[in-house]
Scaffold this motif. Structure first.
Motif, PDB file in Angstrom:
ATOM      1  N   THR A 132      39.967  27.951  59.935  1.00  0.00           N
ATOM      2  CA  THR A 132      38.011  28.106  59.964  1.00  0.00           C
ATOM      3  C   THR A 132      38.404  28.928  59.963  1.00  0.00           C
ATOM      4  N   SER A 133      39.113  30.145  60.985  1.00  0.00           N
ATOM      5  CA  SER A 133      39.112  31.158  61.091  1.00  0.00           C
ATOM      6  C   SER A 133      38.638  32.443  60.425  1.00  0.00           C
ATOM      7  N   GLU A 134      39.337  32.161  59.164  1.00  0.00           N
ATOM      8  CA  GLU A 134      39.181  33.309  58.554  1.00  0.00           C
ATOM      9  C   GLU A 134      38.012  33.840  57.871  1.00  0.00           C
ATOM     10  N   PRO A 135      37.054  32.523  57.462  1.00  0.00           N
ATOM     11  CA  PRO A 135      35.810  33.344  57.468  1.00  0.00           C
ATOM     12  C   PRO A 135      35.093  34.488  58.157  1.00  0.00           C
ATOM     13  N   VAL A 136      34.797  33.795  60.157  1.00  0.00           N
ATOM     14  CA  VAL A 136      34.535  34.600  60.523  1.00  0.00           C
ATOM     15  C   VAL A 136      34.951  35.578  60.949  1.00  0.00           C
ATOM     16  N   LEU A 137      36.616  35.530  61.429  1.00  0.00           N
ATOM     17  CA  LEU A 137      37.445  36.603  61.371  1.00  0.00           C
ATOM     18  C   LEU A 137      37.004  37.457  60.252  1.00  0.00           C
ATOM     19  N   ALA A 138      36.481  37.288  58.692  1.00  0.00           N
ATOM     20  CA  ALA A 138      36.088  38.119  57.530  1.00  0.00           C
ATOM     21  C   ALA A 138      34.596  39.356  57.763  1.00  0.00           C
ATOM     22  N   ALA A 139      33.992  38.308  58.476  1.00  0.00           N
ATOM     23  CA  ALA A 139      32.489  38.153  58.613  1.00  0.00           C
ATOM     24  C   ALA A 139      32.338  39.689  59.649  1.00  0.00           C
ATOM     25  N   ALA A 140      33.348  39.260  61.320  1.00  0.00           N
ATOM     26  CA  ALA A 140      33.615  39.742  61.760  1.00  0.00           C
ATOM     27  C   ALA A 140      33.809  41.467  62.070  1.00  0.00           C
ATOM     28  N   GLY A 141      34.835  41.836  60.449  1.00  0.00           N
ATOM     29  CA  GLY A 141      35.165  43.194  60.086  1.00  0.00           C
ATOM     30  C   GLY A 141      36.673  42.752  61.323  1.00  0.00           C
ATOM     31  N   MET A 142      37.198  42.260  61.448  1.00  0.00           N
ATOM     32  CA  MET A 142      38.073  42.552  61.388  1.00  0.00           C
ATOM     33  C   MET A 142      39.016  43.214  61.078  1.00  0.00           C
ATOM     34  N   LEU A 143      40.138  44.082  62.216  1.00  0.00           N
ATOM     35  CA  LEU A 143      41.145  45.299  61.659  1.00  0.00           C
ATOM     36  C   LEU A 143      42.525  44.952  61.430  1.00  0.00           C
ATOM     37  N   PHE A 144      42.579  44.340  62.544  1.00  0.00           N
ATOM     38  CA  PHE A 144      43.704  43.712  63.108  1.00  0.00           C
ATOM     39  C   PHE A 144      44.389  43.227  64.274  1.00  0.00           C
ATOM     40  N   GLY A 145      45.619  43.079  63.517  1.00  0.00           N
ATOM     41  CA  GLY A 145      46.371  41.409  65.725  1.00  0.00           C
ATOM     42  C   GLY A 145      47.589  41.510  64.938  1.00  0.00           C
ATOM     43  N   VAL A 146      48.329  41.064  66.522  1.00  0.00           N
ATOM     44  CA  VAL A 146      49.249  41.047  66.752  1.00  0.00           C
ATOM     45  C   VAL A 146      49.504  39.713  68.027  1.00  0.00           C
ATOM     46  N   GLY A 147      50.126  39.361  67.092  1.00  0.00           N
ATOM     47  CA  GLY A 147      50.445  37.722  68.221  1.00  0.00           C
ATOM     48  C   GLY A 147      51.914  37.414  69.043  1.00  0.00           C
ATOM     49  N   THR A 148      52.338  36.966  69.958  1.00  0.00           N
ATOM     50  CA  THR A 148      53.763  36.634  70.764  1.00  0.00           C
ATOM     51  C   THR A 148      53.323  35.465  71.325  1.00  0.00           C
ATOM     52  N   ALA A 149      54.567  35.051  71.610  1.00  0.00           N
ATOM     53  CA  ALA A 149      54.261  33.605  71.945  1.00  0.00           C
ATOM     54  C   ALA A 149      55.761  33.592  73.282  1.00  0.00           C
ATOM     55  N   ASN A 150      55.344  33.234  74.866  1.00  0.00           N
ATOM     56  CA  ASN A 150      56.688  32.657  75.514  1.00  0.00           C
ATOM     57  C   ASN A 150      56.306  31.453  76.110  1.00  0.00           C
ATOM     58  N   ALA A 151      57.418  30.840  76.991  1.00  0.00           N
ATOM     59  CA  ALA A 151      58.394  30.111  76.816  1.00  0.00           C
ATOM     60  C   ALA A 151      59.041  29.940  77.905  1.00  0.00           C
ATOM     61  N   ASP A 152      58.864  28.973  78.708  1.00  0.00           N
ATOM     62  CA  ASP A 152      60.152  28.580  80.204  1.00  0.00           C
ATOM     63  C   ASP A 152      60.582  28.001  79.921  1.00  0.00           C
ATOM     64  N   GLN A 153      61.538  27.356  78.442  1.00  0.00           N
ATOM     65  CA  GLN A 153      62.404  26.794  78.635  1.00  0.00           C
ATOM     66  C   GLN A 153      63.110  28.149  76.437  1.00  0.00           C
ATOM     67  N   PRO A 154      64.050  28.031  76.498  1.00  0.00           N
ATOM     68  CA  PRO A 154      64.322  29.039  75.537  1.00  0.00           C
ATOM     69  C   PRO A 154      64.987  28.446  74.199  1.00  0.00           C
ATOM     70  N   ARG A 155      64.373  29.034  72.898  1.00  0.00           N
ATOM     71  CA  ARG A 155      63.938  28.503  71.659  1.00  0.00           C
ATOM     72  C   ARG A 155      65.459  28.371  70.698  1.00  0.00           C
ATOM     73  N   PRO A 156      65.511  26.804  70.827  1.00  0.00           N
ATOM     74  CA  PRO A 156      67.154  27.281  69.463  1.00  0.00           C
ATOM     75  C   PRO A 156      66.993  27.930  68.080  1.00  0.00           C
ATOM     76  N   ASP A 157      68.249  28.346  67.780  1.00  0.00           N
ATOM     77  CA  ASP A 157      68.654  29.685  67.007  1.00  0.00           C
ATOM     78  C   ASP A 157      67.559  28.695  65.530  1.00  0.00           C
ATOM     79  N   TYR A 158      67.304  27.633  65.418  1.00  0.00           N
ATOM     80  CA  TYR A 158      66.944  26.490  64.385  1.00  0.00           C
ATOM     81  C   TYR A 158      66.454  25.465  65.543  1.00  0.00           C
ATOM     82  N   GLY A 159      64.268  25.227  65.206  1.00  0.00           N
ATOM     83  CA  GLY A 159      64.086  25.022  65.368  1.00  0.00           C
ATOM     84  C   GLY A 159      63.082  24.807  66.579  1.00  0.00           C
ATOM     85  N   GLU A 160      62.181  24.188  67.922  1.00  0.00           N
ATOM     86  CA  GLU A 160      61.197  24.545  68.449  1.00  0.00           C
ATOM     87  C   GLU A 160      61.875  24.327  70.115  1.00  0.00           C
TER      88      GLU A 160
END
Length: 396
Positions: free
Chosen positions: A97-125
């Motif tokens: 649902t965010s796509e039309p909102v971002l298009a209407a507002a003229g989003m230029l670019f972005g970056v996302g990152t994620a963190n946790a208190d436990q490591p993520r396995p090589d394969y999995g969540e």
């Protein structure tokens, strides 16, 4: 998406130019195999374009994107990073649902990152019940567009489950747009900050509004000062972004001579750009801090074997980084490359080689530290020799 400490690409060209400085070897005597030792600008010329400028702008923003330990000491591990410059790509990590909102507002670019208190396995969540955060920063044409986008994005996200979602007020950030579902241990929030919008989602073990609210505010506490120090870009500024601001890519072993910007394989940023690509951010944040690293570059794909380059404060702090950079991922004892000053190599443990090459060599030269990877030790030695020679040949 998760990233490993990445890996360099074999190529051609065997000429070793340059002459020895006082107390330095003549690099023409090193065995570099077929690897070129010419600085990258002798084989590649960057021609600015809006597309590549957006990639460079994303790298610039990535250098000011918060890491887990900066949010909360518990969040020791990075679990993924991604950049985007279209509403469609952004919607893949926000909501559809965010796509039309971002298009209407003229989003230029972005970056996302994620963190946790436990490591993520090589394969999995990340394991269930972990404390997790995801921080996404988007730039818009101006503050008015960002303010409108933050409100509209929250409205669109809220309506996905309007009967279950409940609005939340953040005491420290009354302008933030925040909601949660009382039976779900997660919370999402949008905050406009100048021309930027920060989207913070957090999750804990149990549905606790107070705990979730505190964690969202910690994300904003850590992220907003970094954005305040990063002037937003207009379209001309995006077009004029420097290709290699710290001059590290030109000094990195790049056998195929391909220097076009790429967020995953031809990347230049600050130390956070490195931290967003690894799992144990807590360990490596301390290592980089001890060595006063202020710039990082990555050249080449993990599959082929990449070169990493770090700039420390001076030769002494560079040596500190060089002496520790192979551990803990490459603890196996391996002889140093023949005749290459300031070089050492290590072998990875067999059970950790699913996403990296068998050998890594670290090279230090003045205030720079580089690493090269290979599955063949002889090839790793030639890469290390070529990288040392390239650093010696590119000091102008």
């Amino acid at each position: 998406m998760a990233f490993a400490i990445l890996a360099a690409v074999p190529g051609c060209g065997s000429r070793v130019d340059g002459s020895a400085h006082p107390a330095e070897i003549d690099v023409r005597t090193l065995d570099v195999g077929n690897y070129t030792t010419d600085p990258l600008e002798t084989r590649f010329h960057y021609s600015p374009s809006l597309h590549d400028g957006l990639l460079l702008a994303e790298m610039r923003l990535d250098g000011q994107l918060v890491t887990g330990p900066e949010i909360d000491p518990r969040l020791k591990y990075g679990t993924g990073a991604k950049s985007f410059d279209t509403p469609a790509d952004a919607a893949q990590i926000l909501t559809a649902t965010s796509e039309p909102v971002l298009a209407a507002a003229g989003m230029l670019f972005g970056v996302g990152t994620a963190n946790a208190d436990q490591p993520r396995p090589d394969y999995g969540e990340v394991p269930p019940g972990s404390t997790r955060t995801r921080t996404i920063v988007m730039q818009f044409p101006d503050a008015a567009a960002a303010t409108r986008a933050a409100a509209d994005l929250e409205r669109a996200d809220f309506q996905v489950a309007a009967d279950a979602n409940k609005p939340v007020s953040l005491p420290k950030y009354p302008d933030a747009h925040t909601h949660w579902r009382p039976e779900v241990p997660a919370m999402g929030s949008f905050l406009a900050r100048g021309a930027y919008v920060v989207y913070a989602t957090v999750a804990v073990k149990d549905p606790d509004a107070a705990q979730l609210t505190e964690l969202v505010q910690k994300v904003y506490d850590a992220q907003t000062p970094l954005l305040d120090a990063l002037p937003p870009l207009d379209r001309e500024g995006i077009l004029r972004q420097p290709w290699d601001p710290a001059g590290l890519l030109r000094q990195s072993l790049n056998p195929n001579g391909f220097g076009m910007p790429d967020f995953t394989s031809e990347f230049a940023s600050g130390p956070r750009g490195f931290l967003h690509r690894i799992g144990d951010q807590d360990h490596w944040r301390r290592v980089l801090s001890d060595s006063k690293v202020d710039a990082f570059a990555l050249s080449g794909s993990a599959y082929e074997g990449a070169t990493m380059m770090f700039r420390a404060a001076d030769p002494q702090t560079a040596h500190t980084l060089w002496s520790t950079i192979l551990e803990p991922a490459f603890p196996g004892a391996v002889d140093a490359p023949p005749k290459v000053p300031g070089a050492r190599c290590g072998e990875g443990q067999s059970d950790t080689l699913t996403d990296k090459h068998r050998y890594r060599c670290a090279i230090t030269y003045r205030r720079f530290v580089a690493t090269v990877d290979s599955d063949q030790l002889a090839d790793a030695y030639q890469r290390a020799a070529a990288q040392y020679a390239l650093l010696a040949n590119s000091t102008w």
